[in-house]
Design a protein around this motif. Sequence first.
Motif, PDB file in Angstrom:
ATOM      1  N   ALA A  61      60.710  39.070  42.882  1.00 36.17           N
ATOM      2  CA  ALA A  61      59.651  40.067  42.785  1.00 36.17           C
ATOM      3  C   ALA A  61      58.965  40.180  44.141  1.00 36.17           C
ATOM      4  CB  ALA A  61      58.637  39.689  41.709  1.00 36.17           C
ATOM      5  N   LEU A  62      58.517  41.383  44.445  1.00 33.11           N
ATOM      6  CA  LEU A  62      57.759  41.650  45.663  1.00 33.11           C
ATOM      7  C   LEU A  62      56.448  42.303  45.265  1.00 33.11           C
ATOM      8  CD1 LEU A  62      60.610  43.206  47.864  1.00 33.11           C
ATOM      9  CD2 LEU A  62      59.896  40.805  47.727  1.00 33.11           C
ATOM     10  N   ALA A  63      55.335  41.777  45.780  1.00 32.50           N
ATOM     11  CA  ALA A  63      54.023  42.282  45.391  1.00 32.50           C
ATOM     12  C   ALA A  63      53.107  42.374  46.607  1.00 32.50           C
ATOM     13  CB  ALA A  63      53.408  41.377  44.324  1.00 32.50           C
ATOM     14  N   MET A  64      52.250  43.388  46.606  1.00 34.15           N
ATOM     15  CA  MET A  64      51.385  43.684  47.744  1.00 34.15           C
ATOM     16  C   MET A  64      49.938  43.828  47.314  1.00 34.15           C
ATOM     17  SD  MET A  64      53.897  46.546  49.244  1.00 34.15           S
ATOM     18  CE  MET A  64      55.628  46.154  49.379  1.00 34.15           C
ATOM     19  N   LEU A  65      49.056  43.473  48.228  1.00 32.61           N
ATOM     20  CA  LEU A  65      47.623  43.679  48.059  1.00 32.61           C
ATOM     21  C   LEU A  65      47.229  45.026  48.668  1.00 32.61           C
ATOM     22  CD1 LEU A  65      46.374  40.117  49.076  1.00 32.61           C
ATOM     23  CD2 LEU A  65      46.391  41.104  46.766  1.00 32.61           C
ATOM     24  N   PRO A  66      46.001  45.484  48.427  1.00 32.30           N
ATOM     25  CA  PRO A  66      45.533  46.695  49.095  1.00 32.30           C
ATOM     26  C   PRO A  66      45.570  46.512  50.613  1.00 32.30           C
ATOM     27  CG  PRO A  66      43.999  46.027  47.376  1.00 32.30           C
ATOM     28  CD  PRO A  66      44.998  44.923  47.525  1.00 32.30           C
ATOM     29  N   GLY A  67      45.766  47.625  51.305  1.00 31.90           N
ATOM     30  CA  GLY A  67      45.737  47.594  52.758  1.00 31.90           C
ATOM     31  C   GLY A  67      47.090  47.400  53.416  1.00 31.90           C
ATOM     32  N   ALA A  68      48.145  47.271  52.634  1.00 31.22           N
ATOM     33  CA  ALA A  68      49.486  47.132  53.209  1.00 31.22           C
ATOM     34  C   ALA A  68      49.898  48.459  53.846  1.00 31.22           C
ATOM     35  CB  ALA A  68      50.492  46.722  52.138  1.00 31.22           C
ATOM     36  N   ALA A  69      50.623  48.385  54.918  1.00 29.08           N
ATOM     37  CA  ALA A  69      51.108  49.586  55.604  1.00 29.08           C
ATOM     38  C   ALA A  69      52.381  50.070  54.915  1.00 29.08           C
ATOM     39  CB  ALA A  69      51.362  49.280  57.073  1.00 29.08           C
ATOM     40  N   TYR A  70      52.223  50.466  53.649  1.00 26.87           N
ATOM     41  CA  TYR A  70      53.357  50.833  52.813  1.00 26.87           C
ATOM     42  C   TYR A  70      53.215  52.294  52.414  1.00 26.87           C
ATOM     43  CZ  TYR A  70      56.900  50.152  49.129  1.00 26.87           C
ATOM     44  OH  TYR A  70      58.016  50.207  48.335  1.00 26.87           O
ATOM     45  N   ALA A  71      54.206  53.100  52.710  1.00 23.44           N
ATOM     46  CA  ALA A  71      54.134  54.545  52.489  1.00 23.44           C
ATOM     47  C   ALA A  71      54.546  54.980  51.089  1.00 23.44           C
ATOM     48  CB  ALA A  71      54.997  55.264  53.526  1.00 23.44           C
ATOM     49  N   SER A  72      54.864  54.059  50.201  1.00 21.51           N
ATOM     50  CA  SER A  72      55.289  54.405  48.845  1.00 21.51           C
ATOM     51  C   SER A  72      54.263  55.311  48.161  1.00 21.51           C
ATOM     52  CB  SER A  72      55.463  53.128  48.018  1.00 21.51           C
ATOM     53  OG  SER A  72      55.395  53.390  46.642  1.00 21.51           O
ATOM     54  N   ASN A  74      53.825  55.682  45.029  1.00 23.68           N
ATOM     55  CA  ASN A  74      53.216  54.971  43.911  1.00 23.68           C
ATOM     56  C   ASN A  74      52.157  53.987  44.398  1.00 23.68           C
ATOM     57  OD1 ASN A  74      54.909  56.340  42.063  1.00 23.68           O
ATOM     58  ND2 ASN A  74      56.558  54.940  42.596  1.00 23.68           N
ATOM     59  N   TYR A  75      52.483  53.218  45.428  1.00 23.46           N
ATOM     60  CA  TYR A  75      51.505  52.282  45.991  1.00 23.46           C
ATOM     61  C   TYR A  75      50.256  53.039  46.443  1.00 23.46           C
ATOM     62  CZ  TYR A  75      49.297  49.052  49.240  1.00 23.46           C
ATOM     63  OH  TYR A  75      48.388  48.255  49.893  1.00 23.46           O
ATOM     64  N   ARG A  76      50.446  54.156  47.105  1.00 15.95           N
ATOM     65  CA  ARG A  76      49.301  54.944  47.593  1.00 15.95           C
ATOM     66  C   ARG A  76      48.450  55.458  46.427  1.00 15.95           C
ATOM     67  NH1 ARG A  76      48.439  52.873  52.047  1.00 15.95           N
ATOM     68  NH2 ARG A  76      50.127  52.987  53.510  1.00 15.95           N
ATOM     69  N   TRP A  77      49.086  55.829  45.319  1.00 15.38           N
ATOM     70  CA  TRP A  77      48.331  56.284  44.146  1.00 15.38           C
ATOM     71  C   TRP A  77      47.429  55.162  43.653  1.00 15.38           C
ATOM     72  CZ3 TRP A  77      47.296  55.118  39.114  1.00 15.38           C
ATOM     73  CH2 TRP A  77      46.767  56.138  38.319  1.00 15.38           C
ATOM     74  N   PHE A  78      47.986  53.955  43.535  1.00 13.24           N
ATOM     75  CA  PHE A  78      47.185  52.823  43.058  1.00 13.24           C
ATOM     76  C   PHE A  78      46.093  52.463  44.058  1.00 13.24           C
ATOM     77  CE2 PHE A  78      51.229  51.816  40.702  1.00 13.24           C
ATOM     78  CZ  PHE A  78      50.715  52.068  39.436  1.00 13.24           C
ATOM     79  N   GLU A  79      46.400  52.515  45.340  1.00  9.28           N
ATOM     80  CA  GLU A  79      45.420  52.163  46.359  1.00  9.28           C
ATOM     81  C   GLU A  79      44.242  53.143  46.350  1.00  9.28           C
ATOM     82  OE1 GLU A  79      45.799  50.134  50.615  1.00  9.28           O
ATOM     83  OE2 GLU A  79      46.564  52.184  50.596  1.00  9.28           O
ATOM     84  N   ALA A  80      44.500  54.409  46.044  1.00  6.58           N
ATOM     85  CA  ALA A  80      43.420  55.392  45.943  1.00  6.58           C
ATOM     86  C   ALA A  80      42.537  55.129  44.727  1.00  6.58           C
ATOM     87  CB  ALA A  80      43.997  56.807  45.876  1.00  6.58           C
ATOM     88  N   ARG A  81      43.075  54.431  43.742  1.00  3.55           N
ATOM     89  CA  ARG A  81      42.362  54.170  42.494  1.00  3.55           C
ATOM     90  C   ARG A  81      41.520  52.907  42.537  1.00  3.55           C
ATOM     91  NH1 ARG A  81      42.726  51.444  37.741  1.00  3.55           N
ATOM     92  NH2 ARG A  81      42.413  52.582  35.832  1.00  3.55           N
ATOM     93  N   SER A  82      41.960  51.903  43.301  1.00  2.34           N
ATOM     94  CA  SER A  82      41.323  50.587  43.230  1.00  2.34           C
ATOM     95  C   SER A  82      41.429  49.862  44.566  1.00  2.34           C
ATOM     96  CB  SER A  82      42.003  49.749  42.138  1.00  2.34           C
ATOM     97  OG  SER A  82      41.511  48.431  42.129  1.00  2.34           O
ATOM     98  N   GLY A  83      40.482  48.998  44.827  1.00  3.82           N
ATOM     99  CA  GLY A  83      40.525  48.156  46.020  1.00  3.82           C
ATOM    100  C   GLY A  83      40.752  46.702  45.696  1.00  3.82           C
ATOM    101  N   SER A  84      41.017  46.403  44.429  1.00  5.87           N
ATOM    102  CA  SER A  84      41.164  45.009  43.996  1.00  5.87           C
ATOM    103  C   SER A  84      42.361  44.886  43.055  1.00  5.87           C
ATOM    104  CB  SER A  84      39.888  44.538  43.288  1.00  5.87           C
ATOM    105  OG  SER A  84      40.039  43.211  42.838  1.00  5.87           O
ATOM    106  N   PHE A  85      43.561  44.813  43.655  1.00  4.84           N
ATOM    107  CA  PHE A  85      44.761  44.800  42.825  1.00  4.84           C
ATOM    108  C   PHE A  85      45.896  44.060  43.513  1.00  4.84           C
ATOM    109  CE2 PHE A  85      45.176  48.560  45.493  1.00  4.84           C
ATOM    110  CZ  PHE A  85      46.487  48.507  45.922  1.00  4.84           C
ATOM    111  N   LEU A  86      46.857  43.679  42.705  1.00  9.35           N
ATOM    112  CA  LEU A  86      48.158  43.232  43.180  1.00  9.35           C
ATOM    113  C   LEU A  86      49.153  44.249  42.646  1.00  9.35           C
ATOM    114  CD1 LEU A  86      49.662  40.962  44.745  1.00  9.35           C
ATOM    115  CD2 LEU A  86      50.175  39.955  42.510  1.00  9.35           C
ATOM    116  N   TYR A  87      49.913  44.850  43.556  1.00 11.21           N
ATOM    117  CA  TYR A  87      50.887  45.874  43.204  1.00 11.21           C
ATOM    118  C   TYR A  87      52.272  45.243  43.185  1.00 11.21           C
ATOM    119  CZ  TYR A  87      54.127  49.757  44.003  1.00 11.21           C
ATOM    120  OH  TYR A  87      55.179  50.632  43.935  1.00 11.21           O
TER     121      TYR A  87
END
Length: 166
Positions: A61-72, A74-87
């Motif tokens: 499994a691969l998981a990221m916190l907010p602030g990752a330089a990831y252009a996905s 889906n990741y961007r959708w979640f990052e716009a929604r919350s600042g406290s998550f593991l994706y």
Amino acid sequence: MTALTRAVRTDDLPALLAMNNDAVPAVNHLDEEGLGKLVALSHRAVAVVHEGDPATPVGFALAMLPGAAYASENYRWFEARSGSFLYVDRIVVGGRARGQGLGRVLYDDLFAVARAARCAEMFCEVNLEPPNPGSLVFHSRLGFEQLDTQQTKGGSVVVSLLGRAV
């Protein structure tokens, strides 16, 4: 056989790449460079192994916190929604190892990581088109709920955007 988790190692990457690409279309296809970049971006890159053979990953499994330089998208959708998550970008169990509860072992590791990082939520997405009903059932059993849906990859993929409290 007892399953254990450990950090992904560089020598795991060929096996993880093969597992990932065998799981397409449930996850997107990667090349060596792409997988290496995702591992480097990940807050947690975890392999699941059997106790008797700790050198051979049977899932990951691969998981990221907010602030990752990831252009996905889906990741961007979640990052716009919350600042406290593991994706959870991807969770893959190799074909012969499926049905042994290894997905749950990986998620138990990720829930512990999310709690240690003081994340409020865990997010992931599951394909609706092309369909991945087994993954939807699995994530529902873990307490994930659909937050929204999203078309990605120019409309060729539709995902269920899932979340749950940590």
